[in-house]
Enzyme design. Structure first.
Site, PDB file in Angstrom:
ATOM      1  N   LYS A 115       0.828  -1.203   0.000  1.00 18.17           N
ATOM      2  CA  LYS A 115       0.000   0.000   0.000  1.00 18.17           C
ATOM      3  C   LYS A 115       0.869   1.262   0.000  1.00 18.17           C
ATOM      4  O   LYS A 115       0.501   2.274  -0.590  1.00 18.17           O
ATOM      5  CB  LYS A 115      -0.944  -0.010   1.206  1.00 18.17           C
ATOM      6  CG  LYS A 115      -2.007  -1.121   1.133  1.00 18.17           C
ATOM      7  CD  LYS A 115      -3.017  -0.973   2.251  1.00 18.17           C
ATOM      8  CE  LYS A 115      -3.731  -2.245   2.611  1.00 18.17           C
ATOM      9  NZ  LYS A 115      -4.702  -2.728   1.642  1.00 18.17           N
ATOM     10  N   GLU A 199      -3.531   6.602   8.541  1.00 22.49           N
ATOM     11  CA  GLU A 199      -4.440   7.294   7.638  1.00 22.49           C
ATOM     12  C   GLU A 199      -5.556   7.927   8.437  1.00 22.49           C
ATOM     13  O   GLU A 199      -5.923   7.409   9.499  1.00 22.49           O
ATOM     14  CB  GLU A 199      -5.097   6.267   6.700  1.00 22.49           C
ATOM     15  CG  GLU A 199      -4.598   6.274   5.303  1.00 22.49           C
ATOM     16  CD  GLU A 199      -5.268   5.223   4.440  1.00 22.49           C
ATOM     17  OE1 GLU A 199      -4.616   4.822   3.479  1.00 22.49           O
ATOM     18  OE2 GLU A 199      -6.407   4.785   4.708  1.00 22.49           O
ATOM     19  N   HIS A 234     -14.440  -5.690   7.318  1.00 19.57           N
ATOM     20  CA  HIS A 234     -13.807  -4.979   6.208  1.00 19.57           C
ATOM     21  C   HIS A 234     -13.732  -5.826   4.943  1.00 19.57           C
ATOM     22  O   HIS A 234     -12.917  -5.583   4.063  1.00 19.57           O
ATOM     23  CB  HIS A 234     -12.387  -4.491   6.563  1.00 19.57           C
ATOM     24  CG  HIS A 234     -12.340  -3.540   7.708  1.00 19.57           C
ATOM     25  ND1 HIS A 234     -12.968  -2.325   7.696  1.00 19.57           N
ATOM     26  CD2 HIS A 234     -11.755  -3.639   8.919  1.00 19.57           C
ATOM     27  CE1 HIS A 234     -12.756  -1.707   8.833  1.00 19.57           C
ATOM     28  NE2 HIS A 234     -12.033  -2.490   9.608  1.00 19.57           N
ATOM     29  N   ARG A 291      -5.484  -7.991 -10.349  1.00 23.95           N
ATOM     30  CA  ARG A 291      -5.989  -9.305 -10.780  1.00 23.95           C
ATOM     31  C   ARG A 291      -7.460  -9.179 -11.129  1.00 23.95           C
ATOM     32  O   ARG A 291      -8.049  -8.116 -10.965  1.00 23.95           O
ATOM     33  CB  ARG A 291      -5.853 -10.292  -9.625  1.00 23.95           C
ATOM     34  CG  ARG A 291      -6.533  -9.709  -8.386  1.00 23.95           C
ATOM     35  CD  ARG A 291      -6.589 -10.652  -7.236  1.00 23.95           C
ATOM     36  NE  ARG A 291      -6.757  -9.963  -5.983  1.00 23.95           N
ATOM     37  CZ  ARG A 291      -7.903  -9.542  -5.470  1.00 23.95           C
ATOM     38  NH1 ARG A 291      -9.020  -9.714  -6.148  1.00 23.95           N
ATOM     39  NH2 ARG A 291      -7.966  -8.927  -4.313  1.00 23.95           N
TER      40      ARG A 291
HETATM   41  P1  ADP Z   1      -7.570  -4.631   2.275  1.00 31.62           P
HETATM   42  O1  ADP Z   1      -6.416  -4.563   1.339  1.00 31.62           O
HETATM   43  O2  ADP Z   1      -7.272  -5.361   3.540  1.00 31.62           O
HETATM   44  O3  ADP Z   1      -8.849  -5.084   1.612  1.00 31.62           O
HETATM   45  P2  ADP Z   1      -8.378  -1.820   1.988  1.00 31.62           P
HETATM   46  O4  ADP Z   1      -7.408  -0.716   2.088  1.00 31.62           O
HETATM   47  O5  ADP Z   1      -8.808  -2.213   0.607  1.00 31.62           O
HETATM   48  O6  ADP Z   1      -7.807  -3.114   2.760  1.00 31.62           O
HETATM   49  O7  ADP Z   1      -9.677  -1.464   2.860  1.00 31.62           O
HETATM   50  C1  ADP Z   1     -10.710  -2.385   3.080  1.00 31.62           C
HETATM   51  C2  ADP Z   1     -11.886  -1.681   3.731  1.00 31.62           C
HETATM   52  O8  ADP Z   1     -11.495  -1.087   4.983  1.00 31.62           O
HETATM   53  C3  ADP Z   1     -12.480  -0.525   2.930  1.00 31.62           C
HETATM   54  O9  ADP Z   1     -13.411  -0.949   1.977  1.00 31.62           O
HETATM   55  C4  ADP Z   1     -13.132   0.284   4.043  1.00 31.62           C
HETATM   56  O10 ADP Z   1     -14.344  -0.286   4.445  1.00 31.62           O
HETATM   57  C5  ADP Z   1     -12.149   0.152   5.194  1.00 31.62           C
HETATM   58  N1  ADP Z   1     -11.148   1.268   5.178  1.00 31.62           N
HETATM   59  C6  ADP Z   1      -9.906   1.246   4.662  1.00 31.62           C
HETATM   60  N2  ADP Z   1      -9.278   2.432   4.830  1.00 31.62           N
HETATM   61  C7  ADP Z   1     -10.130   3.250   5.470  1.00 31.62           C
HETATM   62  C8  ADP Z   1     -10.086   4.615   5.945  1.00 31.62           C
HETATM   63  N3  ADP Z   1      -9.005   5.366   5.800  1.00 31.62           N
HETATM   64  N4  ADP Z   1     -11.196   5.105   6.571  1.00 31.62           N
HETATM   65  C9  ADP Z   1     -12.305   4.343   6.757  1.00 31.62           C
HETATM   66  N5  ADP Z   1     -12.405   3.067   6.346  1.00 31.62           N
HETATM   67  C10 ADP Z   1     -11.346   2.507   5.706  1.00 31.62           C
END
Ligand code: ADP
Length: 480
Positions: A115, A199, A234, A291
């Site tokens: 990330k 974040e 999540h 992917r």
């Molecule tokens: P992963 O790679 O584990 O799937 P992501 O970064 O794609 O993680 O985030 C997955 C989920 O987590 C998002 O869809 C959201 O629901 C929550 N999320 C991630 N970052 C944030 C943020 N900065 N604020 C609020 N919710 C977040």
């Protein structure tokens, strides 16, 4: 491309092979010992056992899979999702072996797999990012200063994170140190990389992602959005396209941002750029998945495209046969991930034997499925049974069809997310389109599912009783 090996199992292996067969490409399945009798094995033209049941002794054995592929004269590998699909070393090794990897180049996988590296790569492209830092942090005092600047609540995230793991919300300064230490140790044990960053925690976000498709001739398209805000832990459970809240202008803006992200890493093939959308319609780049995504069918239904076919085409070096201006959204599609999980018990896996397993059928219903009646669900892998997808001219139509399809999907032997899906499709917040990623936390109440199940059991008992009385009458007839 004459022979394709799918380095995966279950529904996605079948999904990929369906397109390969339609294109006249021979298919090879791989399987672990426990998957010997799985549908993806019998669906393929050829199949080969690649080891024992645990995935690190079978589906994750990249070098071994490549050796088998070469001995079977395979010329391309499709990794599906999960397992080796985002393993840059495997992509590189495949190309070095003289085979085609159906996916992006290893460098793009490497950059977007982290990330932090991803944030760094897109920095120069004017992509809106979630406020926060773009480097790993270990120093608690420094973290405290940064969190004060950003403002609480904040989110501690693992750079190597995935599948919703390695995230911790911190509401106030006094919890920062303990949560940070936990996040670092969790990330180290889950991903072998303890890098974490901070974040801003977006309070009520929607998860909106854009499907992109790129060829090796410099063409990058966006195939509109998918909304994936209904999540537990999540992780997504219900997805749809298009989103109920994007205006055409915002869609185009997010689409163009996604194209820039793809260009930033010299992308090839199908990819997904994930964003969070806040209450004021601001969007922020989250990450890119390099992917084919689990929820790709909803995009296929609203665009009329076969994403696997396009993946194969661009992997062969051909140019995309469509332009951005050719693309239109037609209709609405919904997807429910049917997991063998117990929605009444915190969505814990509910593996076991499929005593009854009958799929719904009909116009507008698609089931991407990997199981059959009589099978055991292995404990070794992700417990997703299938994806139930419905399509209608409007969102309302797709929703009504989804509820009907759920009622015609019969599973006995394990608990599933079907009843949960019904709950979502019946809930005002979802039907009105006014929901965010906290849908489950805000509205989900197991009591509502239990009372719905009771109602159904009562109806079933009444129908059985009525049938019994009718049968008795028929039996008595000769004596009257
Ligand atoms: P992963 O790679 O584990 O799937 P992501 O970064 O794609 O993680 O985030 C997955 C989920 O987590 C998002 O869809 C959201 O629901 C929550 N999320 C991630 N970052 C944030 C943020 N900065 N604020 C609020 N919710 C977040």
């Amino acid at each position: 491309m004459k022979k394709l090996l799918v380095a995966n199992r279950g529904e996605i292996a079948i999904r990929v092979m369906q397109t390969a067969k339609r294109l006249g490409i021979k298919t090879v399945a791989v399987y672990s010992e426990i998957d010997r009798h799985s549908p993806h094995v019998s669906f393929a033209d050829e199949a080969i056992c690649i080891g024992k049941s645990p995935s690190n002794e079978s589906y994750l054995r990249g070098e071994h899979i490549l050796e088998e592929a070469k001995s079977l004269n395979v010329d391309a590998i499709h990794p599906g999702y999960g397992f080796l699909s985002e393993n840059a070393d495997f992509a590189e090794l495949t190309e070095q072996s003289g085979l085609t990897f159906i996916g992006p180049k290893s460098e793009a996988i490497k950059v977007m797999g982290s990330k932090l590296a991803a944030k760094d790569a897109v920095k120069a492209y004017d992509i809106p990012m979630v406020p926060g830092i773009d480097e790993a942090i270990t120093d608690v005092d420094k973290a405290k200063r940064i969190a004060d600047d950003i403002g609480y609540p904040i989110l501690i995230k693992a750079s190597a994170g995935g599948g919703g793991k390695g995230m911790r919300v911190v509401e106030e300064a006094e919890d920062l140190e303990s949560q940070m230490n936990r996040a670092i140790s969790e990330a180290t044990s889950a991903f072998g990389d303890g890098s974490v960053f901070i974040e801003k925690y977006i309070a009520s976000p929607r998860h909106i992602e854009i499907q992109v498709m790129a060829d090796s001739h410099g063409n990058v398209l966006h195939l509109f959005e998918r909304e994936c805000s209904v999540q537990r832990r999540h992780q997504k459970v219900v997805e749809e396209a298009p989103s109920a809240v994007l205006s055409p202008e915002l869609r185009e803006e997010m689409g163009q941002a996604a194209i820039k992200v793809a260009k930033a890493c010299d992308y090839l093939g199908a990819g997904t750029v994930e964003f969070l959308l806040d209450e004021n319609s601001n969007f922020y780049f989250l990450e890119m998945n390099t992917r084919l995504q689990v929820e790709h069918p909803v995009t296929e239904l609203i665009t009329g495209l076969d994403l696997v076919e396009l993946q194969i085409l661009v992997a062969k070096g051909e140019a995309l046969p469509i332009k951005q201006s050719d693309l239109r959204i037609k209709g609405h599609a919904l997807e429910l991930r049917v997991y063998a999980e117990d929605p009444l018990n915190d969505f814990l896996p509910s593996v076991g034997h499929l005593d009854v397993y009958k799929l719904p059928q009909g116009k507008g219903i698609r089931v991407d499925n990997g199981f059959e009646q009589g099978m055991d669900i292995p404990i070794y892998y992700d417990p997703m049974l299938s994806k139930l997808i419905t399509y209608g001219e409007t969102r309302q139509e797709a929703l009504a069809l989804m509820k009907k399809a759920i009622k015609n999907y019969h599973v006995k032997g394990v608990k599933t997310t079907l009843d949960f899906g019904y709950f979502v499709c019946n809930h005002d917040a979802f039907t009105s389109g006014k929901f965010d990623t906290h849908f489950v936390k805000k509205y989900y109440d197991t009591e509502l599912i239990i009372s719905e199940q009771k109602k159904e059991a009562e109806i079933a008992a009444m129908i059985a009783l009525k049938q019994y009385i009718e049968d008795q009458n028929i039996l008595r007839l000769p004596n009257q």
